[in-house]
Each structure stands twice: as structure tokens, then as C-alpha cells.
Design a protein around this motif. Structure first.
Motif, PDB file in Angstrom:
ATOM      1  N   PRO A 221       0.804  -1.229   0.000  1.00  0.00           N
ATOM      2  CA  PRO A 221       0.000   0.000   0.000  1.00  0.00           C
ATOM      3  C   PRO A 221       0.838   1.282   0.000  1.00  0.00           C
ATOM      4  CG  PRO A 221      -0.905  -1.590   1.547  1.00  0.00           C
ATOM      5  CD  PRO A 221       0.389  -2.167   1.070  1.00  0.00           C
ATOM      6  N   VAL A 222       1.980   1.266   0.663  1.00  0.00           N
ATOM      7  CA  VAL A 222       2.827   2.464   0.684  1.00  0.00           C
ATOM      8  C   VAL A 222       3.292   2.799  -0.722  1.00  0.00           C
ATOM      9  CG1 VAL A 222       5.089   3.354   1.408  1.00  0.00           C
ATOM     10  CG2 VAL A 222       3.598   2.225   3.067  1.00  0.00           C
ATOM     11  N   VAL A 223       3.759   1.804  -1.459  1.00  0.00           N
ATOM     12  CA  VAL A 223       4.275   2.038  -2.808  1.00  0.00           C
ATOM     13  C   VAL A 223       3.141   2.368  -3.773  1.00  0.00           C
ATOM     14  CG1 VAL A 223       5.478   0.954  -4.759  1.00  0.00           C
ATOM     15  CG2 VAL A 223       6.322   0.640  -2.425  1.00  0.00           C
ATOM     16  N   THR A 224       2.032   1.670  -3.662  1.00  0.00           N
ATOM     17  CA  THR A 224       0.920   1.965  -4.574  1.00  0.00           C
ATOM     18  C   THR A 224       0.357   3.364  -4.318  1.00  0.00           C
ATOM     19  OG1 THR A 224      -0.647   0.840  -3.086  1.00  0.00           O
ATOM     20  CG2 THR A 224       0.321  -0.463  -4.872  1.00  0.00           C
ATOM     21  N   GLU A 225       0.395   3.827  -3.074  1.00  0.00           N
ATOM     22  CA  GLU A 225      -0.058   5.197  -2.784  1.00  0.00           C
ATOM     23  C   GLU A 225       0.908   6.221  -3.365  1.00  0.00           C
ATOM     24  OE1 GLU A 225      -1.967   8.620  -1.440  1.00  0.00           O
ATOM     25  OE2 GLU A 225      -2.659   6.599  -1.936  1.00  0.00           O
ATOM     26  N   PHE A 226       2.212   5.980  -3.226  1.00  0.00           N
ATOM     27  CA  PHE A 226       3.190   6.895  -3.832  1.00  0.00           C
ATOM     28  C   PHE A 226       3.000   6.946  -5.350  1.00  0.00           C
ATOM     29  CE2 PHE A 226       6.523   6.053  -0.257  1.00  0.00           C
ATOM     30  CZ  PHE A 226       5.747   6.805   0.626  1.00  0.00           C
ATOM     31  N   ALA A 227       2.713   5.800  -5.940  1.00  0.00           N
ATOM     32  CA  ALA A 227       2.490   5.747  -7.386  1.00  0.00           C
ATOM     33  C   ALA A 227       1.252   6.551  -7.777  1.00  0.00           C
ATOM     34  CB  ALA A 227       2.360   4.300  -7.841  1.00  0.00           C
ATOM     35  N   ARG A 228       0.193   6.421  -6.975  1.00  0.00           N
ATOM     36  CA  ARG A 228      -1.031   7.177  -7.269  1.00  0.00           C
ATOM     37  C   ARG A 228      -0.771   8.674  -7.220  1.00  0.00           C
ATOM     38  NH1 ARG A 228      -4.636  10.077  -4.994  1.00  0.00           N
ATOM     39  NH2 ARG A 228      -3.614   9.915  -2.939  1.00  0.00           N
ATOM     40  N   ARG A 229      -0.047   9.114  -6.184  1.00  0.00           N
ATOM     41  CA  ARG A 229       0.253  10.541  -6.046  1.00  0.00           C
ATOM     42  C   ARG A 229       1.076  11.066  -7.221  1.00  0.00           C
ATOM     43  NH1 ARG A 229       2.854  10.853  -0.055  1.00  0.00           N
ATOM     44  NH2 ARG A 229       1.217   9.793   1.124  1.00  0.00           N
ATOM     45  N   ALA A 230       1.990  10.248  -7.705  1.00  0.00           N
ATOM     46  CA  ALA A 230       2.911  10.688  -8.766  1.00  0.00           C
ATOM     47  C   ALA A 230       2.372  10.408 -10.160  1.00  0.00           C
ATOM     48  CB  ALA A 230       4.261   9.991  -8.592  1.00  0.00           C
ATOM     49  N   ASN A 231       1.179   9.829 -10.228  1.00  0.00           N
ATOM     50  CA  ASN A 231       0.615   9.424 -11.521  1.00  0.00           C
ATOM     51  C   ASN A 231       1.612   8.524 -12.255  1.00  0.00           C
ATOM     52  OD1 ASN A 231      -1.342   9.290 -13.548  1.00  0.00           O
ATOM     53  ND2 ASN A 231      -0.469  11.039 -14.660  1.00  0.00           N
ATOM     54  N   ALA A 232       2.119   7.549 -11.521  1.00  0.00           N
ATOM     55  CA  ALA A 232       3.143   6.643 -12.040  1.00  0.00           C
ATOM     56  C   ALA A 232       2.754   5.213 -11.687  1.00  0.00           C
ATOM     57  CB  ALA A 232       4.499   6.981 -11.434  1.00  0.00           C
ATOM     58  N   THR A 233       3.555   4.268 -12.098  1.00  0.00           N
ATOM     59  CA  THR A 233       3.332   2.866 -11.745  1.00  0.00           C
ATOM     60  C   THR A 233       4.211   2.504 -10.544  1.00  0.00           C
ATOM     61  OG1 THR A 233       5.107   2.002 -13.146  1.00  0.00           O
ATOM     62  CG2 THR A 233       2.946   2.333 -14.185  1.00  0.00           C
ATOM     63  N   PRO A 234       3.842   1.469  -9.789  1.00  0.00           N
ATOM     64  CA  PRO A 234       4.723   1.006  -8.703  1.00  0.00           C
ATOM     65  C   PRO A 234       6.123   0.660  -9.197  1.00  0.00           C
ATOM     66  CG  PRO A 234       2.543   0.071  -8.432  1.00  0.00           C
ATOM     67  CD  PRO A 234       2.536   0.759  -9.767  1.00  0.00           C
ATOM     68  N   ASP A 273      11.084  11.760   2.800  1.00  0.00           N
ATOM     69  CA  ASP A 273      10.246  10.875   3.611  1.00  0.00           C
ATOM     70  C   ASP A 273       9.797   9.654   2.811  1.00  0.00           C
ATOM     71  OD1 ASP A 273      10.471  12.524   5.785  1.00  0.00           O
ATOM     72  OD2 ASP A 273       8.521  13.497   5.500  1.00  0.00           O
ATOM     73  N   GLU A 274       9.480   9.851   1.541  1.00  0.00           N
ATOM     74  CA  GLU A 274       9.072   8.729   0.700  1.00  0.00           C
ATOM     75  C   GLU A 274      10.230   7.754   0.490  1.00  0.00           C
ATOM     76  OE1 GLU A 274       5.563  10.746  -2.056  1.00  0.00           O
ATOM     77  OE2 GLU A 274       7.679  11.065  -2.586  1.00  0.00           O
ATOM     78  N   VAL A 275      11.414   8.296   0.250  1.00  0.00           N
ATOM     79  CA  VAL A 275      12.601   7.448   0.085  1.00  0.00           C
ATOM     80  C   VAL A 275      12.847   6.629   1.345  1.00  0.00           C
ATOM     81  CG1 VAL A 275      15.106   7.456  -0.213  1.00  0.00           C
ATOM     82  CG2 VAL A 275      13.663   8.918  -1.659  1.00  0.00           C
ATOM     83  N   GLN A 276      12.765   7.288   2.500  1.00  0.00           N
ATOM     84  CA  GLN A 276      13.000   6.581   3.763  1.00  0.00           C
ATOM     85  C   GLN A 276      11.960   5.501   3.995  1.00  0.00           C
ATOM     86  OE1 GLN A 276      15.518   6.592   5.827  1.00  0.00           O
ATOM     87  NE2 GLN A 276      14.476   5.030   7.066  1.00  0.00           N
ATOM     88  N   ALA A 277      10.698   5.782   3.617  1.00  0.00           N
ATOM     89  CA  ALA A 277       9.636   4.797   3.796  1.00  0.00           C
ATOM     90  C   ALA A 277       9.905   3.555   2.956  1.00  0.00           C
ATOM     91  CB  ALA A 277       8.303   5.419   3.437  1.00  0.00           C
ATOM     92  N   ILE A 278      10.349   3.746   1.721  1.00  0.00           N
ATOM     93  CA  ILE A 278      10.643   2.604   0.849  1.00  0.00           C
ATOM     94  C   ILE A 278      11.896   1.876   1.324  1.00  0.00           C
ATOM     95  CG2 ILE A 278      11.228   1.907  -1.504  1.00  0.00           C
ATOM     96  CD1 ILE A 278       9.616   4.377  -2.461  1.00  0.00           C
ATOM     97  N   GLU A 279      12.912   2.637   1.753  1.00  0.00           N
ATOM     98  CA  GLU A 279      14.156   2.052   2.239  1.00  0.00           C
ATOM     99  C   GLU A 279      13.900   1.069   3.387  1.00  0.00           C
ATOM    100  OE1 GLU A 279      18.154   1.666   2.043  1.00  0.00           O
ATOM    101  OE2 GLU A 279      17.781   3.779   1.621  1.00  0.00           O
ATOM    102  N   SER A 280      12.972   1.412   4.267  1.00  0.00           N
ATOM    103  CA  SER A 280      12.730   0.599   5.472  1.00  0.00           C
ATOM    104  C   SER A 280      11.472  -0.259   5.380  1.00  0.00           C
ATOM    105  CB  SER A 280      12.642   1.531   6.693  1.00  0.00           C
ATOM    106  OG  SER A 280      11.609   2.480   6.517  1.00  0.00           O
ATOM    107  N   LEU A 281      10.938  -0.394   4.177  1.00  0.00           N
ATOM    108  CA  LEU A 281       9.646  -1.035   3.989  1.00  0.00           C
ATOM    109  C   LEU A 281       9.590  -2.472   4.493  1.00  0.00           C
ATOM    110  CD1 LEU A 281       6.994  -0.061   2.759  1.00  0.00           C
ATOM    111  CD2 LEU A 281       7.704  -1.075   0.595  1.00  0.00           C
ATOM    112  N   MET A 282      10.621  -3.260   4.151  1.00  0.00           N
ATOM    113  CA  MET A 282      10.600  -4.688   4.456  1.00  0.00           C
ATOM    114  C   MET A 282      11.698  -5.111   5.423  1.00  0.00           C
ATOM    115  SD  MET A 282       8.065  -5.616   2.456  1.00  0.00           S
ATOM    116  CE  MET A 282       8.188  -7.387   2.432  1.00  0.00           C
ATOM    117  N   GLY A 283      12.723  -4.291   5.580  1.00  0.00           N
ATOM    118  CA  GLY A 283      13.831  -4.708   6.406  1.00  0.00           C
ATOM    119  C   GLY A 283      14.610  -3.548   6.891  1.00  0.00           C
TER     120      GLY A 283
END
Length: 283
Positions: A221-234, A273-283
Motif C-alpha cells: 500500500p505504501v508504494v501503490t499510494e506513492f504511485a497514485r500521487r505521482a501518476n506513475a506505476t509502482p 520521507d518517501e525514500v525513507q519509507a521505501i528504504e525501510s519497507l521490508m527490512g
């Protein structure tokens, strides 16, 4: 520790996106040409017939040259030396020869396949051991540096390596590679420890399997939300993230539309903040 400083004239030609040619088989030539026509200027292959068709890459390059799409000097070509245990029966060298001779034979074969007198990057595909940097690796690396000094490659790299491999390699006073290419898993912090090692030593980190190794991330959901905001794909969000954290990403898509989308990710911006969220998403 031996230090490596990339010559400025070579640094200017280091790409920002690699097109990977593994597992393409009889589609290799057509897909290599398509990738170049789509805008890729860096091609990754290996003289390992088990997983790559390097001669097919050369056919795709020749077609692009003939059509006037690019010249050789417009492209960054990267190939690899693979130990016999990583090959099938279609070897690019004499298995009875010593390792230094195998390196010389393999790169000579690569240059013939690719229709060039040099590659831009020559990579040790995988160390001989999954645990240590061995005497065999040191011999191969020394042979690779001789090929570089002779002008048959401009830069050197290592692939599929652990932090332990790299620490042992540099502790042995081996020349530091210009590139490290690893499969990059989000669950391991996107190979955080190896990336940190590379950053400290000005080694360029090449990340592969950014999508196939992280399918859960693409649906998160974090990545799909960032994609929605940027009008981009995951997918584009992951590639944009990789660029911002100083990875050189590799894509092996066979889809023309995805090639264009992947390259367009270079224009996407992400907040800290978006970069940090993705960086720490899974590990």
C-alpha cells in the motif's frame, strides 16, 4: 587497501540505466535492438551460454548500428567472466587451461560476439566460493586487471558478492572494483550493507532483480499510494527510488511499453520521507 579512482573520461560514460539480456534466448537480438531504439544506452550481458546469448546481443547491436540508431561510442557494453561451474557444456574457453588463460579466452570470445575491440565494463560473474574471496578469485581478478590495462575493457566489476567477499577482497590489497552488481532484496534493506560499503569507497552499485525479487513491494500500500500521487506505476516508483539512493538499476523487460516506462522513471522525484519509507519497507 588498494584504492580505485575512476578516470574522469570513463566516469562521464557510466550510464544511469542498464538493459539486461539474460534469459532472452532466440529473442536476444531483437530485444537488444528494441531496447536501444527505446532509449537504453547500456547493455548488460555475459559470456555464459547457460543463461545468456551473448552473440545474439552482438547481432542486435549490429542491427542498431546498421540502421543508424547509435554508434558503438554511444553505448556502454558490460559483459562477464563466469567460472566453469556456472556454465553448461558450451564453454567460451578451454576448461583444461589455467584461470588466467580462461579469462583471456573468454574476453576475446566476448569481443568477437559483440563486434567490438573493447567492452566498457568486465565483471566477475560470481566468486568461486559462496563464503570467501579465494586464491582462484584473486588469480581471475589479476587477469581481469591485465585485460583492462591492455585496453580490452575500461572498467572492472564483481557480481553476486557478499559484504564478506568485498571485505576480504580489499583486505588482500586487490584493486577495488568500479562496480558491484547484486540481486537486490527489499527484505535485506535493499542490500544496505553492501551499498554502504560501495558508497564509502565510491564504487557504483548495480541493482538487479529489483522487481522480480520484490513483488510484495510492488503491491505494498505504501508504494501503490506513492504511485497514485505521482501518476506513475509502482515499478516506476521502485526505479526512481533506486536512482535516488545511488543505485544503477537494471531492467530486463521484454515489453516495449515497459521499456519506455522504465526509462521515464528517471524523471520522477520522491521526497526524503518517501525514500525513507521505501528504504525501510521490508527490512
Amino acid at each position: 587497501m588498494a584504492e580505485y579512482r575512476m578516470p574522469l573520461e570513463h566516469a562521464r560514460h557510466v550510464p544511469n540505466f542498464l538493459y539486461g539480456t539474460a534469459w532472452k534466448e532466440d529473442r536476444t537480438a531483437a530485444l537488444t535492438e528494441l531496447a536501444i531504439r527505446s532509449g537504453f544506452r547500456a547493455i548488460d550481458t555475459a559470456n555464459q551460454r547457460r543463461h545468456y546469448f551473448e552473440a545474439g546481443v552482438g547481432q542486435g547491436l549490429a542491427a542498431a548500428y546498421l540502421a543508424g540508431v547509435v554508434r558503438r561510442e554511444d553505448l556502454f557494453l558490460q559483459t562477464k567472466f563466469t567460472y566453469q561451474r556456472g556454465q553448461d557444456h558450451r564453454l567460451p574457453y578451454d576448461p583444461a587451461a589455467n584461470l588466467s588463460t580462461q579469462v583471456a579466452q573468454s574476453i576475446a570470445s566476448s569481443l568477437e560476439h559483440l563486434g567490438t575491440d573493447h567492452v566498457d565494463s568486465y565483471v566477475l560473474h560470481r566468486p568461486s566460493s559462496g563464503y570467501d574471496w579465494t586464491e582462484a578469485d584473486a588469480e581471475v581478478w589479476e587477469a581481469m586487471t591485465k585485460e583492462r590495462d591492455a585496453g580490452r575493457t575500461r572498467l572492472l566489476g564483481v557480481s553476486n558478492v557478499s559484504l564478506h567477499h568485498l571485505e576480504q577482497m580489499t583486505a588482500s590489497d586487490s584493486e577495488v572494483p568500479a562496480f558491484v552488481q547484486n540481486r537486490c532484496f527489499a527484505r535485506d534493506g535493499w542490500d544496505r550493507n553492501v551499498r554502504s560499503f560501495c558508497r564509502e569507497r565510491k564504487i557504483i552499485y548495480q541493482g538487479f532483480s529489483l522487481l522480480t525479487a520484490n513483488s510484495v513491494v510492488l503491491r505494498h500500500p505504501v508504494v501503490t499510494e506513492f504511485a497514485r500521487r505521482a501518476n506513475a506505476t509502482p515499478t516506476q516508483i521502485v526505479f526512481a527510488f533506486s536512482r535516488i539512493v545511488e543505485m544503477l538499476p537494471l531492467t530486463g523487460t521484454s515489453n516495449a511499453g515497459h521499456m519506455k516506462e522504465d526509462l521515464a522513471a528517471r524523471e520522477l522525484a520522491l521526497s526524503a520521507d518517501e525514500v525513507q519509507a521505501i528504504e525501510s519497507l521490508m527490512g
